[in-house]
Design an enzyme around this catalytic site. Structure first.
Site, PDB file in Angstrom:
ATOM      1  N   LYS A 159      60.390  34.712 -39.270  1.00  0.00           N
ATOM      2  CA  LYS A 159      59.668  33.503 -38.744  1.00  0.00           C
ATOM      3  C   LYS A 159      58.426  33.864 -38.512  1.00  0.00           C
ATOM      4  CE  LYS A 159      60.667  29.699 -35.471  1.00  0.00           C
ATOM      5  NZ  LYS A 159      60.246  28.763 -36.341  1.00  0.00           N
TER       6      LYS A 159
HETATM    7  N1  PMP Z   1      63.200  26.493 -41.542  1.00  0.00           N
HETATM    8  C1  PMP Z   1      61.865  26.535 -40.946  1.00  0.00           C
HETATM    9  C2  PMP Z   1      60.617  26.606 -41.708  1.00  0.00           C
HETATM   10  C3  PMP Z   1      61.700  26.477 -39.359  1.00  0.00           C
HETATM   11  O1  PMP Z   1      60.577  26.450 -38.710  1.00  0.00           O
HETATM   12  C4  PMP Z   1      62.816  26.146 -38.579  1.00  0.00           C
HETATM   13  C5  PMP Z   1      62.529  26.029 -37.179  1.00  0.00           C
HETATM   14  N2  PMP Z   1      62.777  27.134 -36.363  1.00  0.00           N
HETATM   15  C6  PMP Z   1      64.189  26.221 -39.127  1.00  0.00           C
HETATM   16  C7  PMP Z   1      64.366  26.163 -40.506  1.00  0.00           C
HETATM   17  C8  PMP Z   1      65.520  25.721 -38.381  1.00  0.00           C
HETATM   18  O2  PMP Z   1      65.795  27.181 -37.619  1.00  0.00           O
HETATM   19  P1  PMP Z   1      66.225  27.022 -36.361  1.00  0.00           P
HETATM   20  O3  PMP Z   1      67.600  26.363 -36.476  1.00  0.00           O
HETATM   21  O4  PMP Z   1      66.610  28.541 -36.140  1.00  0.00           O
HETATM   22  O5  PMP Z   1      65.529  26.507 -35.460  1.00  0.00           O
END
Ligand code: PMP
Length: 314
Positions: A159
Site C-alpha cells: 500500500k
Molecule cells: N484496494 C485499494 C487500491 C485500496 O486503496 C484499498 C483501501 N485500503 C482497498 C483495496 C481495500 O483495502 P482495505 O479493506 O484493507 O481497506
C-alpha cells in the site's frame, strides 16, 4: 471533504499539534512518492471506541515497508500502541486513522537509502466514503480506461503512496464522466479493483472476487468479508474475472476500510441485478456492521478497544 481537524498528530514518537505537523519540502517522499501507508476505521461501540483489525493494519504497513526495503524503527506492537495513543489523546469516539511511513529529508538522489524513514499517525472524523446514501442505494461506476499497475512495474501488494497516482487517474476519470468510482482492469484485461476498494460479485449464489494476481491490494475488509461469507455457508471463489461478468452478476459490491461494504447498482450504465443492494450484500453488511458497531459478539477478535488516555503532565 475538508479536514475535521483533531488536536494532535503522532510524529516519530511525539505528539505534535495538528497545524505544526510538517515536513521539509525537500523530503524524498515529496519528489518520488516514497511512502507506504494505512487507512483504518475506528468505530463507536457501547464499550467505547474500537479499532477494526488494528494488528492487521500495522502488519500490512510493515509488509509494505519490507517490499520497498524501508527499514522501520517500530514493531507492530509499537505501531498499535502509537495508534491507540493518538486516538486516545484526541478523545475520538469514531474516526479514520492514517499511519504513513515515508522517506524523509536528507538527499534527493533517486536512491532513498540515505534518507530517514519517518512515521506519522493522524486521526480525524471521516464520514461515509462514497456518500451517505451509497451504503443503501449503491453507486454507479464505470470500468476505467486506465489499467491497474502491471505486476512487474509496481508492487500492488504494497500500500504505497505512489500507487495512488494510478488510483487518482481512475478516480478522476470516473468523476469527470459522472460516475462515483472507477473499476480498473489489470494489464491482462481481467477485473482488478476500484481506485481504493476491492471488488466482489455474486454469481449463481456464490461470491466471486479477483485473486491477488490481478494486481489488487490484499484488502483487510476483503479478507473479513471472505471469512464472514464462508461462515454463513456461502461459497467463495477467488478467480480471474472478465469485465462482462460484472454486467451479468446478480450483485456487485466494493469493500474497503473507507468504503466498508458499498453496493454497486450500475456498471457502465448497465443495471446490476435489480439495481439495489442485493440480499447477499445486505446479509454481509449486517454481519459486518453488527461486529464493528459492537452489536453482535466479536467472535473473530477483530476489535481492539481504545483505552482511556491518561494525559501526562510534565
Ligand atoms: N484496494 C485499494 C487500491 C485500496 O486503496 C484499498 C483501501 N485500503 C482497498 C483495496 C481495500 O483495502 P482495505 O479493506 O484493507 O481497506
Amino acid at each position: 471533504m475538508a479536514f475535521d481537524k483533531t488536536e494532535y498528530i503522532w510524529m516519530n514518537g511525539k505528539m505534535i499539534k495538528w497545524d505544526e505537523a510538517k515536513i521539509h519540502v525537500l523530503s524524498h517522499v515529496v519528489h518520488y512518492g516514497s511512502s507506504v501507508f494505512e487507512g483504518m476505521r475506528v468505530y463507536k461501540t457501547p464499550q467505547g471506541a474500537a479499532c477494526f483489525r488494528l494488528r492487521d493494519h500495522s502488519e500490512r504497513l510493515l509488509n509494505s515497508a519490507k517490499i520497498y526495503r524501508m527499514p522501520m524503527s517500530w514493531t507492530a506492537e509499537e505501531i498499535d500502541q502509537a495508534i491507540l495513543d493518538t486516538i486516545g489523546i484526541n478523545s475520538l469516539e469514531e474516526c479514520y486513522v492514517r499511519p504513513v511511513a515515508y522517506r524523509g529529508y536528507e538527499s534527493l538522489g533517486v536512491d532513498p537509502t540515505p534518507c530517514p524513514v519517518d512515521l506519522t499517525i493522524a486521526t480525524w472524523p471521516w464520514g461515509k466514503y462514497l456518500g451517505a446514501e451509497a451504503l443503501e442505494k449503491g453507486v454507479s461506476v464505470c470500468v476505467s480506461s486506465w489499467n491497474r499497475i502491471a505486476p512487474n512495474t509496481m508492487p500492488a501488494m504494497a500500500k504505497a503512496g505512489a500507487n495512488y497516482m494510478n488510483s487518482q487517474l481512475i478516480k478522476q476519470e470516473a468523476l469527470s464522466h459522472g460516475y462515483s468510482e472507477g473499476i480498473a482492469l489489470d494489464v491482462y484485461g481481467h477485473v482488478s479493483e476500484g481506485s481504493g476498494e476491492n471488488l466482489f460479485l455474486v454469481r449463481k449464489g456464490a461470491l466471486v472476487t479477483p485473486t491477488f494476481a490481478a494486481s489488487i491490494l490484499p484488502g483487510i475488509t476483503r479478507r473479513s468479508v471472505i471469512r464472514l461469507a464462508e461462515d454463513m455457508g456461502i461459497k467463495v471463489i477467488e478467480q480471474n474475472v472478465p469485465r462482462e461478468a460484472l454486467y451479468l452478476a446478480e450483485e456487485v459490491f466494493f469493500t474497503g476500510s473507507a468504503a466498508e461494504i458499498t453496493p454497486i447498482s450500475r456498471v457502465d450504465n448497465i443495471t446490476i441485478g435489480d439495481g439495489v443492494a442485493g440480499p447477499m450484500t445486505r446479509a454481509l453488511q449486517k454481519a459486518f456492521f453488527g461486529i464493528v458497531k459492537g452489536e453482535v459478539e466479536d467472535q473473530y477478535g477483530w476489535l481492539t478497544h481504545v483505552p482511556k488516555y491518561e494525559k501526562v503532565t510534565a
